[in-house]
Scaffold this motif. Structure first.
Motif, PDB file in Angstrom:
ATOM      1  N   TYR A 558       0.836  -1.203   0.000  1.00  0.00           N
ATOM      2  CA  TYR A 558       0.000   0.000   0.000  1.00  0.00           C
ATOM      3  C   TYR A 558       0.873   1.256   0.000  1.00  0.00           C
ATOM      4  CZ  TYR A 558      -4.205  -2.774   0.953  1.00  0.00           C
ATOM      5  OH  TYR A 558      -5.249  -3.659   0.859  1.00  0.00           O
ATOM      6  N   VAL A 559       1.929   1.241   0.810  1.00  0.00           N
ATOM      7  CA  VAL A 559       2.829   2.400   0.859  1.00  0.00           C
ATOM      8  C   VAL A 559       3.498   2.610  -0.495  1.00  0.00           C
ATOM      9  CG1 VAL A 559       4.967   3.294   1.879  1.00  0.00           C
ATOM     10  CG2 VAL A 559       3.218   2.268   3.355  1.00  0.00           C
ATOM     11  N   ASN A 560       3.904   1.509  -1.142  1.00  0.00           N
ATOM     12  CA  ASN A 560       4.566   1.609  -2.455  1.00  0.00           C
ATOM     13  C   ASN A 560       3.637   2.185  -3.519  1.00  0.00           C
ATOM     14  OD1 ASN A 560       7.087   0.720  -1.662  1.00  0.00           O
ATOM     15  ND2 ASN A 560       6.607  -1.442  -2.007  1.00  0.00           N
ATOM     16  N   PHE A 561       2.355   1.819  -3.448  1.00  0.00           N
ATOM     17  CA  PHE A 561       1.386   2.400  -4.385  1.00  0.00           C
ATOM     18  C   PHE A 561       1.389   3.921  -4.273  1.00  0.00           C
ATOM     19  CE2 PHE A 561      -0.973  -1.636  -5.173  1.00  0.00           C
ATOM     20  CZ  PHE A 561      -1.159  -1.465  -6.547  1.00  0.00           C
ATOM     21  N   VAL A 562       1.430   4.402  -3.029  1.00  0.00           N
ATOM     22  CA  VAL A 562       1.417   5.851  -2.792  1.00  0.00           C
ATOM     23  C   VAL A 562       2.730   6.477  -3.264  1.00  0.00           C
ATOM     24  CG1 VAL A 562       1.234   7.672  -1.037  1.00  0.00           C
ATOM     25  CG2 VAL A 562      -0.172   5.591  -0.841  1.00  0.00           C
TER      26      VAL A 562
END
Length: 604
Positions: A558-562
């Motif tokens: 999820y953090v990488n998507f952001v």
């Protein structure tokens, strides 16, 4: 959040009530899975999209996006301030609460000043009229009339029934002394104006006064009954005002709604005298229309509380006809309808006075007709069934109604009743039913070929959220529940902000909430948000099916998507630049941009 209520007191208030119980006073909700669903009270709809989560103590409408906690629900549905909502919750939860408003007055409503003054004028007059009726010689004759009609002291006080003096200007002077202007009293429908000289006069004189309340329990109008046959009209209502619309108001709706919800059905009467008599007889779920036919607005109010309505109208031809029209409207909105039948010539008030409360509850309310049985009874009225022509006309109409029933057992029951009553062959009636079905089918519009169909424009569906927005919401959902995790996620994001501005605003308020020493509680955090749009997004996020157990890899994804999103935007911009360069035949520049795009994709 602008409030003088300490956070620990807000926590105590929230813990003292269940949002499901509070919402249920206004909306009929049914449990489906973990949540409760019903028709949204904030916008018109026929399919339930309003959800209440007992676990999270929040509500959200998937149709209009209304959402929040028990405080915001009361604020929105009652139109009151946060403090007034807190007062209502404190009263409900038996919590002692003292609020000091800046002007020294109690927080009650955010209505315009003129509207509040109109309500205040009606409340004052209602108390004064009741005092005149109960405690003065001037009201003695009116009081005696009510006692003869079966009213009790208790019912008179409960429904605040009063009496208006015969003078032309008594109420006007009474309100003048309390600072109300003539213009305001005329707008409120309490005064009339003489055409010849423009002077004001009391609209209600020498009449029994029945206060009319809105859905919030505020008196906004009166219905006045004449005491003699010479005074016409028999009933005189407040004219339409900014607060009163008789086509939208149901008498006793505010008081009856909890009983309607509890008993699962509303009892609809023709007039308020019937409602009051029924209430005295122990029937507390009664409401009445205000001298007008049942309207779409009335039906919507009833449908939010119950799926079933029982009609109890006068037994004469006019009452039966009104009941039939009301029932047809209710059925068209998917409401189950039954009809309580009275002996010919009696209204509910008469029946209770003649036969008593227990017989009314057992024989009338406890023994209603189904809607189909009532329709058949209605078709018989005025017909001479010994006349062959009228008999055949009745049977044909009855067969059309019976054929429309979806339940096969019901159809069979009523067909057999017709067969026995008129000594008709069951086979003949079944053949007639088939003919009715064929006729109805032939009268329907012909089916169009697929390519000829012109579909009506559907409601625009909400576009699916982009992956990075979903990722941001998944992260916010976890940050709302875990303060330590919230700070760790911020470290993982580094200098990268959330790309959706409202999401970033929610984070700013969330860390402010934590910095003030508050514990993770999404429902209480909603009180901290000053903006309705932000509260809506938080309730949407809270309604997501979030697994409390998560893996470290899931969190990093999820953090990488952001983190990737800015580079993804840059790639799209570079691709657009590349196309422009190619159109200009600037191939050197196009190749240079292509290399930049490759490097950006590698970095992902």
């Amino acid at each position: 959040m602008a409030t003088r209520i300490p956070e620990d007191k807000i926590n105590e208030l929230k813990a003292s009530v269940d949002i499901v119980d509070v919402v249920s006073d206004y909306v009929q909700i049914k449990k489906q899975g973990r949540n409760y669903f019903g028709l949204c009270p904030f916008h018109g709809e026929n399919t339930p999209s309003f959800s209440v989560s007992p676990e999270k103590q929040i509500f959200h409408c998937f149709g209009c996006n209304a959402g929040g906690n028990v405080f915001t629900f009361l604020m929105d549905i009652e139109g009151v301030s946060f403090q007034a909502a807190a007062e209502k919750i404190a009263s409900r939860g038996n919590i002692h609460l003292e609020i000091e408003a800046p002007d020294g007055k109690s927080f009650e409503s955010q209505l315009p000043t003129e509207h509040l003054q109109i309500i205040e004028a009606h409340e004052l007059l209602a108390k004064f009229h009741n005092h005149l009726l109960v405690n003065t010689n001037e009201g003695a004759q009116a009081l005696e009339y009510l006692f003869k009609r079966g009213f009790t002291k208790e019912s008179i006080q409960k429904f605040q029934v009063g009496y208006s003096l015969p003078e032309w200007d008594f109420s006007m002077k009474f309100l003048e002394k309390r600072g109300f202007s003539h213009d305001l009293m005329e707008k409120a429908g309490l005064l009339g104006v003489r055409e010849k000289d423009g002077t004001y006069f009391d609209r209600f004189r020498n009449r029994l006064m029945f206060p009319l309340k809105d859905s919030k329990g505020k008196i906004i109008a009166f219905s006045a009954r004449a005491l003699t046959k010479d005074d016409q009209p028999k009933y005189l209502n407040t004219p339409e005002t900014v607060l009163f619309n008789k086509s939208s108001l149901l008498y006793n709706f505010y008081e009856a709604r909890s009983q309607i919800r509890k008993q699962g059905f509303a009892l609809l009467f023709e007039g308020f005298a019937d409602v009051i008599s029924a209430d005295s007889a122990g029937v507390k779920n009664g409401v009445a229309v205000m001298g007008t036919a049942l309207t779409e607005n009335h039906v919507k109010q009833l449908k939010r509380l119950a799926d079933s309505v029982m009609l109890c109208f006068d037994s004469d031809a006019a009452g039966e006809g009104a009941a039939y029209r009301a029932g047809m409207l209710l059925v068209s909105h998917g409401i189950s309808v039954s009809a309580a039948i009275l002996p010919e010539g009696l209204d509910p008030d008469d029946y209770i006075r003649n036969y008593g409360s227990e017989k009314f509850r057992a024989d009338v309310i406890g023994n209603p007709l189904t809607w189909t049985a009532f329709q058949l009874l209605h078709y018989r009225r005025g017909k001479n069934l010994r006349n062959e022509g009228e008999k055949l006309e009745y049977i044909e109409k009855a067969m059309i109604t019976i054929s429309e029933l979806e339940n096969a057992v019901e159809r069979d029951l009523y067909i057999r009743q017709l067969s026995e009553e008129f000594s008709l062959s069951l086979d003949a009636l079944l053949e007639q039913q088939q003919q009715v079905n064929i006729t109805r089918k032939n009268n329907q519009p012909p089916l169009l070929k697929h390519q000829d169909i012109q579909p009506t424009a559907p409601k625009p569906a909400r576009s699916p959220l982009p992956a990075h927005t979903i990722a941001e919401r998944q992260l916010i959902a976890r940050m709302l529940r875990d303060e330590e995790l919230a700070y760790r996620i911020m470290e993982m994001l580094g200098d990268t902000s959330f790309h959706f501005d409202e999401h970033q605003a929610i984070l700013t308020y969330l860390f402010g909430y934590y910095e003030e020493g508050n514990s993770p509680d999404p429902s209480l955090f909603l009180n901290y948000l000053p903006d309705k749009k932000l509260r809506t997004i938080v309730t949407e996020i809270e309604m997501l099916a979030i697994d409390n157990e998560y893996s470290e890899q899931e969190l990093r994804d999820y953090v990488n998507f952001v983190l990737k999103h800015p580079k993804m935007l840059m790639i799209k911009e570079k691709q657009a630049e590349q196309k422009v360069a190619e159109r200009k035949n600037d191939f050197a520049r196009a190749i240079e941009i292509a290399k930049e795009i490759i490097e950006l994709k590698r970095s992902l």
